[in-house]
Design an enzyme around this catalytic site. Structure first.
Site, PDB file in Angstrom:
ATOM      1  N   ASP A   1      79.594  62.606  60.871  1.00  0.00           N
ATOM      2  CA  ASP A   1      78.184  62.544  60.490  1.00  0.00           C
ATOM      3  C   ASP A   1      77.887  61.525  59.389  1.00  0.00           C
ATOM      4  O   ASP A   1      76.894  61.659  58.687  1.00  0.00           O
ATOM      5  CB  ASP A   1      77.732  63.946  60.049  1.00  0.00           C
ATOM      6  CG  ASP A   1      76.210  64.077  60.008  1.00  0.00           C
ATOM      7  OD1 ASP A   1      75.538  63.355  60.755  1.00  0.00           O
ATOM      8  OD2 ASP A   1      75.707  64.886  59.216  1.00  0.00           O
TER       9      ASP A   1
ATOM     10  N   CYS B   1      69.999  75.763  79.294  1.00  0.00           N
ATOM     11  CA  CYS B   1      68.888  76.367  78.568  1.00  0.00           C
ATOM     12  C   CYS B   1      67.945  77.142  79.501  1.00  0.00           C
ATOM     13  O   CYS B   1      67.283  78.091  79.066  1.00  0.00           O
ATOM     14  CB  CYS B   1      68.083  75.292  77.834  1.00  0.00           C
ATOM     15  SG  CYS B   1      68.886  74.662  76.348  1.00  0.00           S
TER      16      CYS B   1
ATOM     17  N   CYS C   1      63.726  78.504  70.769  1.00  0.00           N
ATOM     18  CA  CYS C   1      63.855  77.547  69.668  1.00  0.00           C
ATOM     19  C   CYS C   1      62.578  76.754  69.451  1.00  0.00           C
ATOM     20  O   CYS C   1      62.240  76.390  68.317  1.00  0.00           O
ATOM     21  CB  CYS C   1      65.041  76.613  69.899  1.00  0.00           C
ATOM     22  SG  CYS C   1      64.923  75.600  71.388  1.00  0.00           S
TER      23      CYS C   1
ATOM     24  N   CYS D   1      59.711  68.270  60.857  1.00  0.00           N
ATOM     25  CA  CYS D   1      60.840  69.196  60.768  1.00  0.00           C
ATOM     26  C   CYS D   1      61.105  69.554  59.299  1.00  0.00           C
ATOM     27  O   CYS D   1      61.222  68.680  58.438  1.00  0.00           O
ATOM     28  CB  CYS D   1      62.076  68.555  61.386  1.00  0.00           C
ATOM     29  SG  CYS D   1      63.590  69.526  61.220  1.00  0.00           S
TER      30      CYS D   1
ATOM     31  N   CYS E   1      66.419  74.206  57.371  1.00  0.00           N
ATOM     32  CA  CYS E   1      65.760  75.277  58.124  1.00  0.00           C
ATOM     33  C   CYS E   1      66.681  75.692  59.263  1.00  0.00           C
ATOM     34  O   CYS E   1      67.234  74.841  59.961  1.00  0.00           O
ATOM     35  CB  CYS E   1      64.421  74.784  58.668  1.00  0.00           C
ATOM     36  SG  CYS E   1      63.524  76.004  59.664  1.00  0.00           S
TER      37      CYS E   1
ATOM     38  N   CYS F   1      65.337  77.448  64.447  1.00  0.00           N
ATOM     39  CA  CYS F   1      65.596  77.143  65.863  1.00  0.00           C
ATOM     40  C   CYS F   1      67.041  77.442  66.249  1.00  0.00           C
ATOM     41  O   CYS F   1      67.327  77.775  67.406  1.00  0.00           O
ATOM     42  CB  CYS F   1      65.226  75.699  66.182  1.00  0.00           C
ATOM     43  SG  CYS F   1      66.211  74.440  65.338  1.00  0.00           S
TER      44      CYS F   1
ATOM     45  N   CYS G   1      68.685  81.142  69.064  1.00  0.00           N
ATOM     46  CA  CYS G   1      69.300  80.771  70.344  1.00  0.00           C
ATOM     47  C   CYS G   1      70.079  81.955  70.919  1.00  0.00           C
ATOM     48  O   CYS G   1      70.983  82.494  70.272  1.00  0.00           O
ATOM     49  CB  CYS G   1      70.238  79.579  70.152  1.00  0.00           C
ATOM     50  SG  CYS G   1      71.052  79.072  71.696  1.00  0.00           S
TER      51      CYS G   1
END
Length: 347
Positions: free
Chosen positions: A135, A189, A195, A215, A242, A245, A249
């Protein structure tokens, strides 16, 4: 190479990863187009770095032309508590689960480097080269994760799996070795919209599309300066990131417990009092968040977020705390404090 691959997967699991899959660097040709569409819509907001080095970000082959395989790995950070419960305590700050423990960049990268060293030793006859990423480079980890079969990018744009839900960090080991690739994962999904529907700020203009400008994770971490007033009330008491979402799931029923205790939540970050956080000066902020990803945003942006949460708390006892920061040296903090005082005065 099949035997080496099997040993590699076993080594990865023993090292603490919950999944290990392999794909080719050229397995995600669709990424470049999706990236350009995202940037053209302006969904990246102030994240100018996303529009830089797009030739690498949209094409892993260009990042390192000598690479022949990408080893994609997942490490769990599944919480032991319901991350949405904190939203019922408006005088407390809600910190994203991933940021409540040790900085994952450090934890996962060290594990990746150990695995990479093992791979070099195990395939010494082929004189392999490796590079590891967590990342911090223009690598499309989520797309590569789907291409390798780790999981699929859900409607919330995060990677999720039928085997471990969506509470996982992703890491990549690029190598010059020709390792047998795994089949890609398909979308599972279905008709679920959990979400999308829970998002407090309607940050998803459509399934599988995220407008980062709305977001809360972006607003509390990446956005510099004052947050648009129309979004502040929607932030609630979320002061860093946050989890909404992710938390809803349904595939999380298969979530795998985190194996590294360093990724577990520090008790003082589970439900910190907003009043205490608002009083942090730079030195206290750095001390509290030493070794945490939160340290990256700095005291001023963090206290700005805390003041928005105070303004949303509805607690008149916090008015004096906000009033004490209306003349803060940082203009954004001072403006957030004035906003919070006004919100609580209007109660």
């Amino acid at each position: 190479m099949q035997g080496l691959k099997q040993r590699l997967v076993q080594e990865a699991l023993e090292a603490g990863f919950i999944a290990c899959r392999i794909c080719r660097p050229d397995a995600v040709p669709e990424v470049a187009g999706r990236l350009q569409e995202f940037l053209a819509a302006g969904y990246h907001g102030q994240m100018a770095w996303m529009s830089e080095r797009t030739q690498w970000r949209g094409n892993p082959v260009a990042l390192w032309p000598d690479a022949r395989s990408v080893v994609m790995l997942a490490e769990s950070y599944t919480p032991t508590h319901d991350p949405l419960e904190i939203l019922k305590q408006p005088d407390r700050g809600a910190i994203s689960v991933y940021a409540q423990g040790r900085d994952y960049h450090d934890v996962v990268k060290k594990r990746l480097k150990r695995l990479a060293r093992w791979l070099i030793a195990a395939a010494s006859d082929d004189d392999p080269q490796v590079k590891v990423f967590v990342d911090t480079a223009p690598v499309p980890e989520k797309a590569l994760g789907q291409a390798a079969g780790l999981g699929w990018q859900g409607k919330h744009t995060n990677l999720l799996s039928r085997d471990w839900g969506n509470w996982a960090f992703l890491g990549a080991v690029f190598t010059t070795l020709e390792l047998p690739p795994d089949p890609p994962e398909s979308d599972n999904c279905g008709s679920c919209r959990a979400c999308l529907d829970i998002c407090p700020t309607d940050a998803f203009p459509a399934p599988y599309k995220l407008d980062a400008r709305r977001c809360i994770s972006y607003l509390t971490i990446e956005h510099k300066g004052p947050v648009p007033q129309e979004l502040r009330a929607k932030m609630g008491n979320r002061i860093y990131g946050c989890d909404d979402c992710l938390a809803v799931c349904p595939w999380n029923k298969f979530a795998v417990s985190a194996r590294d205790m360093r990724l577990s939540a520090r008790p003082e970050l589970r439900a910190p009092a907003l009043a205490n956080l608002a009083r942090l000066d730079d030195r206290a902020f750095r001390a509290l968040f030493s070794g945490s990803p939160i340290k990256r945003i700095g005291r001023d942006r963090f206290v700005r977020n805390v003041l928005y949460a105070i303004g949303n708390s509805g607690d008149p006892a916090l008015r004096a705390t906000a009033a004490g920061l209306t003349e803060d040296p940082d203009e954004t903090v001072a403006e957030a404090a004035c906003w919070a005082v006004a919100q609580l005065t209007a109660q």
